[in-house]
Design an enzyme around this catalytic site. Structure first.
Site, short mmCIF file in Angstrom:
data_model
loop_
_atom_site.label_atom_id
_atom_site.label_comp_id
_atom_site.label_asym_id
_atom_site.label_seq_id
_atom_site.Cartn_x
_atom_site.Cartn_y
_atom_site.Cartn_z
N PHE A 159 0.87 -1.19 0.00
CA PHE A 159 0.00 0.00 0.00
C PHE A 159 0.90 1.23 0.00
O PHE A 159 1.65 1.45 0.96
CB PHE A 159 -0.85 -0.07 1.27
CG PHE A 159 -1.86 1.02 1.48
CD1 PHE A 159 -3.07 1.01 0.79
CD2 PHE A 159 -1.64 2.02 2.42
CE1 PHE A 159 -4.03 1.99 1.04
CE2 PHE A 159 -2.60 2.99 2.67
CZ PHE A 159 -3.80 2.98 1.98
N GLU A 206 0.18 3.31 10.12
CA GLU A 206 -1.27 3.37 9.86
C GLU A 206 -1.93 4.50 10.67
O GLU A 206 -3.07 4.38 11.12
CB GLU A 206 -1.94 2.00 10.06
CG GLU A 206 -1.35 0.98 9.08
CD GLU A 206 -2.22 -0.23 8.80
OE1 GLU A 206 -3.43 -0.14 8.95
OE2 GLU A 206 -1.64 -1.26 8.41
N1 COS Z 1 -13.88 6.83 5.19
C1 COS Z 1 -14.42 7.40 4.08
N2 COS Z 1 -14.17 8.68 3.72
C2 COS Z 1 -13.33 9.37 4.50
C3 COS Z 1 -12.74 8.85 5.65
C4 COS Z 1 -13.06 7.51 5.99
N3 COS Z 1 -12.54 6.94 7.08
N4 COS Z 1 -11.95 9.78 6.23
C5 COS Z 1 -12.05 10.88 5.45
N5 COS Z 1 -12.88 10.64 4.42
C6 COS Z 1 -13.27 11.57 3.36
C7 COS Z 1 -13.90 12.82 3.98
O1 COS Z 1 -15.28 12.63 4.20
C8 COS Z 1 -13.62 13.85 2.92
O2 COS Z 1 -14.53 13.73 1.87
P1 COS Z 1 -15.57 14.95 1.50
O3 COS Z 1 -14.70 16.11 1.17
O4 COS Z 1 -16.35 14.42 0.34
O5 COS Z 1 -16.39 15.15 2.73
C9 COS Z 1 -12.27 13.43 2.36
O6 COS Z 1 -12.13 12.04 2.68
C10 COS Z 1 -11.12 14.21 2.98
O7 COS Z 1 -11.18 14.00 4.37
P2 COS Z 1 -10.58 15.04 5.42
O8 COS Z 1 -11.08 16.42 5.07
O9 COS Z 1 -10.87 14.54 6.79
O10 COS Z 1 -9.02 14.97 5.08
P3 COS Z 1 -7.78 15.63 5.80
O11 COS Z 1 -6.82 16.04 4.78
O12 COS Z 1 -8.23 16.63 6.80
O13 COS Z 1 -7.04 14.38 6.53
C11 COS Z 1 -6.55 12.64 8.09
C12 COS Z 1 -7.61 13.44 7.29
C13 COS Z 1 -5.56 13.49 8.83
C14 COS Z 1 -7.38 11.84 9.07
C15 COS Z 1 -5.81 11.69 7.10
O14 COS Z 1 -4.95 12.41 6.26
C16 COS Z 1 -5.03 10.61 7.80
O15 COS Z 1 -5.60 9.59 8.24
N6 COS Z 1 -3.68 10.79 7.91
C17 COS Z 1 -2.81 9.75 8.38
C18 COS Z 1 -2.38 8.92 7.22
C19 COS Z 1 -1.89 7.58 7.68
O16 COS Z 1 -2.50 6.90 8.47
N7 COS Z 1 -0.77 7.19 7.13
C20 COS Z 1 -0.20 5.94 7.47
C21 COS Z 1 0.53 5.43 6.31
S1 COS Z 1 -0.33 4.26 5.44
S2 COS Z 1 0.35 2.61 6.30
#
Ligand code: COS
Length: 386
Positions: A122, A364
């Site tokens: 991923f 993650e």
């Molecule tokens: N399921 C479905 N849709 C989701 C979601 C989820 N769990 N989380 C967010 N979304 C959607 C939101 O609804 C939004 O869509 P709309 O604009 O249509 O409403 C879109 O995705 C963007 O979401 P958001 O505005 O919350 O994005 P941000 O840029 O603010 O970031 C975080 C959100 C910080 C939570 C995200 O970037 C994150 O999880 N970062 C960590 C990444 C990570 O875990 N990396 C590990 C490496 S991979 S092993």
């Protein structure tokens, strides 16, 4: 949701025996050589571990989330590198296809991921986009019946072994955030895809990460996950909601192993004329660890059951991941402390777990990202979960 208690018990017993008889004895060798022996990988394949969560119609076991976490509680009783190897195929390496893939994409890749013939990976993180995943800069530009990918992905688990990558890239440069991102399936031998040398890490030797670089890498348009542009970030987040529950379950399992080892040591090791387990300051460490493991186990099971019931578990997955992985770090610290000087020595293995589990609080989604996700959910809905 447990579909059939008897079948699950058989599977859990088989895995517990595999862990006890094959994996635990191999832990030190894997740490020393940074490699899981081929015969163990072959046994993992035979046991069907690569396909635990892949639907039965594609050759997997189709485990529910509750069944999966119970498998990971068992798998956690040994070095996390073993779970990482096949767990990526069951989790972030396959779930974008399972959740959002087209029927053709499922038919093409899932059977080989389920059998372990193909290793999945991923690719979301980049040198400049870690926690702020939506700021990623890898581009995918449509040219005829292909997309041309350019960019660098960083710390990509299983990249050195992977045959198929789920790659998040920006298809719409005009949109800076999540909306412009799409997800692609990129095969290993695609010209223009390079995998860097394995990273040198603090722990989890035997599990590998590396950079993945795309230089004018042409990917067939049919490999756009779900066939629609702009959905890739949401797909990635859905994959991570599931992945976070799985990491939480693994953290519970490893904490159980460390507490078991610490308990045994405390009962055997004598100081001041009696086993150190009889001293109340040691008992505090044992008791706090047990209580926290129990609480984390319950949280993980609740999140898993809710997901099986079709609920949005964004908040619960983040709670489980944060609580279980932080708990695991505390248990690791106490387990080293109970072992005293022996806890610092490689021979006893506990220092290896201490280093291995440090990653749980980072990958993650860091603990701080889980806190952000939890708080956002609370504020948006205006109500608490409980
Ligand atoms: N399921 C479905 N849709 C989701 C979601 C989820 N769990 N989380 C967010 N979304 C959607 C939101 O609804 C939004 O869509 P709309 O604009 O249509 O409403 C879109 O995705 C963007 O979401 P958001 O505005 O919350 O994005 P941000 O840029 O603010 O970031 C975080 C959100 C910080 C939570 C995200 O970037 C994150 O999880 N970062 C960590 C990444 C990570 O875990 N990396 C590990 C490496 S991979 S092993």
């Amino acid at each position: 949701m447990i579909r059939d208690e008897e079948t699950l018990t058989l599977l859990l017993d088989t895995i517990a025996r595999f862990v006890r008889e094959r994996l635990v004895p191999a832990e030190a060798e894997v740490a020393r050589t940074d490699r899981i022996p081929e015969e163990i990988v072959a046994e993992m394949r035979r046991l069907g571990l690569f396909g635990l969560t892949i639907p039965e119609e594609y050759g997997g076991m189709g485990l529910t989330m509750e069944e999966e976490v119970r498998v990971y509680f068992e798998m956690g009783h040994t070095s996390p590198a073993f779970r990482s190897y096949f767990g990526t195929n069951c989790g972030i390496g396959s779930q974008a296809i399972v959740i959002d893939g087209t029927p053709e994409q499922k038919a093409r890749y899932l059977p080989r991921l389920a059998s372990g013939e193909l290793i999945g990976s991923f690719a979301l993180t980049e040198p400049g986009a870690g926690s702020d995943a939506a700021s990623l800069r890898t581009t995918a530009v449509r040219e005829g019946d292909c997309y041309v990918l350019n960019g660098t992905k960083r710390f990509i688990t299983n990249a050195p072994e992977a045959g198929i990558f789920t790659v998040m890239a920006r298809t719409d440069p005009a949109k800076k955030g999540a909306d412009g991102i799409s997800a692609f399936l990129v095969e290993r031998d695609t010209p223009g895809l390079w995998v860097g040398p394995p990273d040198v890490k603090m722990g989890q030797r035997g599990a590998h990460t590396a950079d993945v670089v795309f230089e004018n890498c042409r990917v067939p348009a049919e490999n756009l996950i779900g066939g629609r542009e702009g959905q890739g970030f949401k797909t990635a987040m859905k994959v991570l909601d599931k992945g976070r529950i799985a990491i939480a379950a693994t953290a519970v399992g490893v904490a159980e192993r460390m507490l078991q080892d610490a308990l045994r040591y405390a009962c055997e090791r004598e100081q001041f004329g009696k086993p150190i387990a009889e001293f109340q300051l040691v008992q505090t460490m044992l008791a706090d660890s047990q209580a926290e493991i129990y609480a984390a186990r319950c949280t993980v099971l609740d999140a898993a059951r809710l997901r099986d019931a079709g609920e949005n578990v964004n908040l619960q997955a983040a709670c489980a991941k944060m609580f279980a992985t932080e708990m695991c770090g505390r248990v690791a610290d106490r387990a080293v402390q109970i072992h005293g000087g022996a806890g610092y020595m490689a021979e006893y293995g506990i220092e290896r777990f201490y280093r291995d589990v440090r990653l749980f609080r980072i990958y993650e989604g860091t603990t701080q990202i889980q806190q952000l996700v939890i708080a956002r959910n609370l504020i948006r809905s205006g109500k608490i979960y409980g």
